[in-house]
Design a protein around this motif. Sequence first.
Motif, short mmCIF file in Angstrom:
data_model
loop_
_atom_site.label_atom_id
_atom_site.label_comp_id
_atom_site.label_asym_id
_atom_site.label_seq_id
_atom_site.Cartn_x
_atom_site.Cartn_y
_atom_site.Cartn_z
N ALA A 96 1.02 -1.43 0.34
CA ALA A 96 -0.22 0.47 -0.19
C ALA A 96 0.98 1.00 0.25
CB ALA A 96 -0.94 -0.21 0.77
N ARG A 97 1.81 1.09 1.01
CA ARG A 97 2.67 2.30 0.77
C ARG A 97 3.76 2.98 -0.06
NH1 ARG A 97 8.12 3.92 2.25
NH2 ARG A 97 8.39 1.78 2.21
N HIS A 98 3.69 2.02 -1.19
CA HIS A 98 4.73 1.65 -2.87
C HIS A 98 3.39 2.68 -3.39
CE1 HIS A 98 8.42 1.26 -1.40
NE2 HIS A 98 8.02 0.10 -0.72
N LEU A 99 1.86 1.81 -3.61
CA LEU A 99 1.26 1.88 -4.16
C LEU A 99 0.94 3.71 -4.12
CD1 LEU A 99 -2.22 -0.95 -3.72
CD2 LEU A 99 -0.95 -0.05 -6.00
N VAL A 100 0.89 4.27 -3.25
CA VAL A 100 0.74 5.64 -3.02
C VAL A 100 2.06 6.34 -3.37
CG1 VAL A 100 0.30 7.40 -1.67
CG2 VAL A 100 -0.40 5.41 -1.08
N ARG A 101 3.57 5.59 -3.63
CA ARG A 101 4.64 6.13 -3.70
C ARG A 101 4.31 6.99 -5.53
NH1 ARG A 101 9.15 4.58 -5.82
NH2 ARG A 101 8.38 2.65 -5.45
N ILE A 102 4.20 5.30 -5.90
CA ILE A 102 4.35 5.27 -6.89
C ILE A 102 2.63 5.93 -8.47
CG2 ILE A 102 3.47 3.38 -8.74
CD1 ILE A 102 4.87 1.56 -7.74
N ALA A 103 1.76 5.97 -7.26
CA ALA A 103 0.63 6.42 -7.80
C ALA A 103 0.65 8.30 -8.43
CB ALA A 103 -0.40 7.20 -6.77
N HIS A 104 1.66 8.93 -6.62
CA HIS A 104 2.28 9.89 -7.18
C HIS A 104 3.60 10.79 -8.07
CE1 HIS A 104 1.27 10.72 -2.57
NE2 HIS A 104 0.10 10.85 -3.31
N ASP A 121 -8.27 -8.50 2.49
CA ASP A 121 -7.15 -7.32 2.39
C ASP A 121 -7.44 -6.03 1.82
OD1 ASP A 121 -4.81 -9.25 2.67
OD2 ASP A 121 -4.59 -10.19 0.73
N GLN A 122 -8.73 -6.26 1.57
CA GLN A 122 -9.62 -5.12 0.99
C GLN A 122 -8.98 -4.06 2.15
OE1 GLN A 122 -13.14 -3.88 1.52
NE2 GLN A 122 -13.93 -5.35 2.77
N VAL A 123 -9.46 -4.60 3.41
CA VAL A 123 -9.65 -3.43 4.16
C VAL A 123 -8.41 -3.03 4.40
CG1 VAL A 123 -9.49 -3.53 6.97
CG2 VAL A 123 -11.40 -3.91 6.01
N ARG A 124 -7.32 -4.59 4.28
CA ARG A 124 -5.80 -3.42 4.83
C ARG A 124 -5.06 -3.05 3.72
NH1 ARG A 124 -5.01 -9.91 5.15
NH2 ARG A 124 -5.38 -10.28 7.18
N PHE A 125 -5.52 -3.12 2.52
CA PHE A 125 -5.14 -1.86 1.27
C PHE A 125 -5.83 -0.81 1.85
CE2 PHE A 125 -3.88 -5.71 -0.92
CZ PHE A 125 -2.75 -5.19 -1.30
N TYR A 126 -7.11 -0.34 1.35
CA TYR A 126 -7.47 0.32 2.02
C TYR A 126 -6.92 1.63 2.94
CZ TYR A 126 -11.61 4.28 1.87
OH TYR A 126 -11.64 4.94 1.74
N ALA A 127 -6.87 1.07 4.32
CA ALA A 127 -6.20 1.49 5.59
C ALA A 127 -5.00 1.66 5.13
CB ALA A 127 -6.23 0.58 6.55
N GLY A 128 -4.21 1.00 4.45
CA GLY A 128 -2.60 1.53 4.16
C GLY A 128 -2.55 2.77 3.58
N VAL A 129 -3.37 2.34 2.46
CA VAL A 129 -3.39 3.85 1.55
C VAL A 129 -3.75 4.88 1.65
CG1 VAL A 129 -4.40 4.63 -0.84
CG2 VAL A 129 -3.62 2.21 -0.71
N VAL A 130 -4.86 5.13 2.70
CA VAL A 130 -5.38 6.65 3.45
C VAL A 130 -4.36 6.65 4.21
CG1 VAL A 130 -7.73 5.74 2.93
CG2 VAL A 130 -6.78 4.74 4.74
N ALA A 131 -4.11 6.25 4.57
CA ALA A 131 -2.72 6.33 5.85
C ALA A 131 -1.52 6.95 5.27
CB ALA A 131 -2.88 5.57 6.26
N HIS A 132 -0.82 7.12 4.41
CA HIS A 132 -0.61 8.00 3.08
C HIS A 132 -0.89 8.95 2.21
CE1 HIS A 132 1.80 3.92 4.78
NE2 HIS A 132 3.16 4.30 4.73
N ASP A 133 -2.46 9.03 2.38
CA ASP A 133 -2.74 10.19 1.19
C ASP A 133 -3.97 9.89 1.62
OD1 ASP A 133 -3.23 12.75 -0.60
OD2 ASP A 133 -2.34 10.95 -2.12
N PRO A 134 -4.97 10.37 2.69
CA PRO A 134 -6.25 10.25 1.94
C PRO A 134 -7.19 10.43 1.35
CG PRO A 134 -5.93 11.40 3.47
CD PRO A 134 -4.29 11.35 2.70
#
Length: 400
Positions: A96-104, A121-134
Motif C-alpha cells: 500500500a505504501r508503494h502504491l501511494v508512492r507510485i501514484a504520486h 485484504d480490501q481493508v488492509r489495502f484501503y487503510a494502508g493507502v489512506v494512512a499515506h494519502d487520504p
Amino acid sequence: MKIVLAYSGGLDTSVALRWLKENHDAEVIAFCANLGQPEDFQAIREKALASGACKVIIEDLREEYLRDYVFPALRAGALYERRYTMAAPLGRPLIARHLVRIAHAEGAEAVAHGSTGKGNDQVRFYAGVVAHDPALRVLAPCAEWELKSRDEELAYAQRFGIPVSATADSPFSMDGSLWGTSTECGVIDDFRARLPRTAYQLTTDPQEAPDTPAHVAIGFERGVPVSLDGQRLAPMELVRRLTDLGGRHGVGRVDMVENSLMGIKNRALYESPAGAILHFAHRELEDLTIDCDTLHCKAELALKYSELVYRGQWWSPLRKALDAFVEASQAHVNGSIALRLYKGGIVVEGRETADALFDYGLTAHDGADRFDHPAGIGFAYVWSLPQRIRAKLRGPASEL
C-alpha cells in the motif's frame, strides 16, 4: 483517468486490470511487488501488457519486507489466533505504501487492488493507502463488478483472452511470499472437506517426509535471526534456507478456521516453514532471557499486535507504541537454539546463551541445590494470606 493497480498476475487482478480499463475508461499501471513469491516476473509483465496495462512496474521489496515488517512481527511473537504467521497481512501495508508512492510519481488519481468486498485484504489495502494519502481514491473492482463467482471471472478472462492459471478444475486462489503462502477457495471453502495434494505449495506431506530428521541451530541477536549453524546470513538467504529445509520435512502447515476481519469464520490453508521454525526458536530463547512479568505481559501484547496486523492497522500509533515495548524486551534475546525437524514436528535439542536468567543452584534437585527451603515456608504463608483471611472471616471457599 490513471489508476495504479496492485497486480499479482492471478485471476482476480488479471480480470480487474481489464475491467478497470473497460469500465473507468482508464489507463491502468500494473504494479507488482516482489515479496519472494515463486513467480516468473517477466511472464507477469507480459501478461499485464497483454491484458491492457499501459505500463508495468515490478519492484524487488523482499529485503524491506523481511527487515521492516516480518522480523518486527517475529520479535513481537505475533501469530494471529496463535497459529497464523501472517505472510499476506504483513505484506499489504508495504504494498500500500508503494502504491501511494507510485501514484504520486505517475500522476494517478486512484489506486486499486484485487480483493473482494468481504475479504480481509480490501481493508488492509484501503487503510494502508489512506494512512499515506487520504485524498487518493481506492478502487476495489472485485467488490464492484457484475461477476458473481470465480466461474464467471474465468469466463470473463476467456472472453478477453486473458491468460490465467486458475481453472474450473483447480480454482484455488494462491498467494505467496518469502515468509509463506496462503491458499483459499475451491474445496477449502468447506471446512469438512479433505484437502487435495494440489492445495499445498511449499510443504511435503509429513507422512512422506524423510525418515531421517534434520538438525539446525538458529542464532539470534536482540531477537532478530542472524545465523544458521553458526554461519551468518542475510535475512533473505536465512529465510530461504529454512523454507526449503522445513518444507522438505513437512514443517509449517496450518489448516485453520479463522475469524476474519468482517466477522466471518472462514477456512484457510497457510504454509510457512521458516515462520514456524523461527517463531518456535524465538519463543524458546525468550523463555531463557526475559523475566517472568515482562514475558507474560509480552504474550498478552502479542495478541494485540497480531490483531492490529491482521486487521490492517499496521500504520496505527498503537502498533508503533508496541514496537517500542518489543524493542526494549529484546535487549537480551541473544543466543542460539538447536532444533530437530521430523515429519512436521519441531523439537528443541539445545540452548546456548550468555544472557540466560537461569541459576542452576536455585533450580537443581541434587547436591548443587542452594535454595533456602525454610524461606519457602514463609513465602507460602505470606502469599496465601488473602485466602487465609477470607476463609477465617467468611468461611471456606467451597464445601468439602
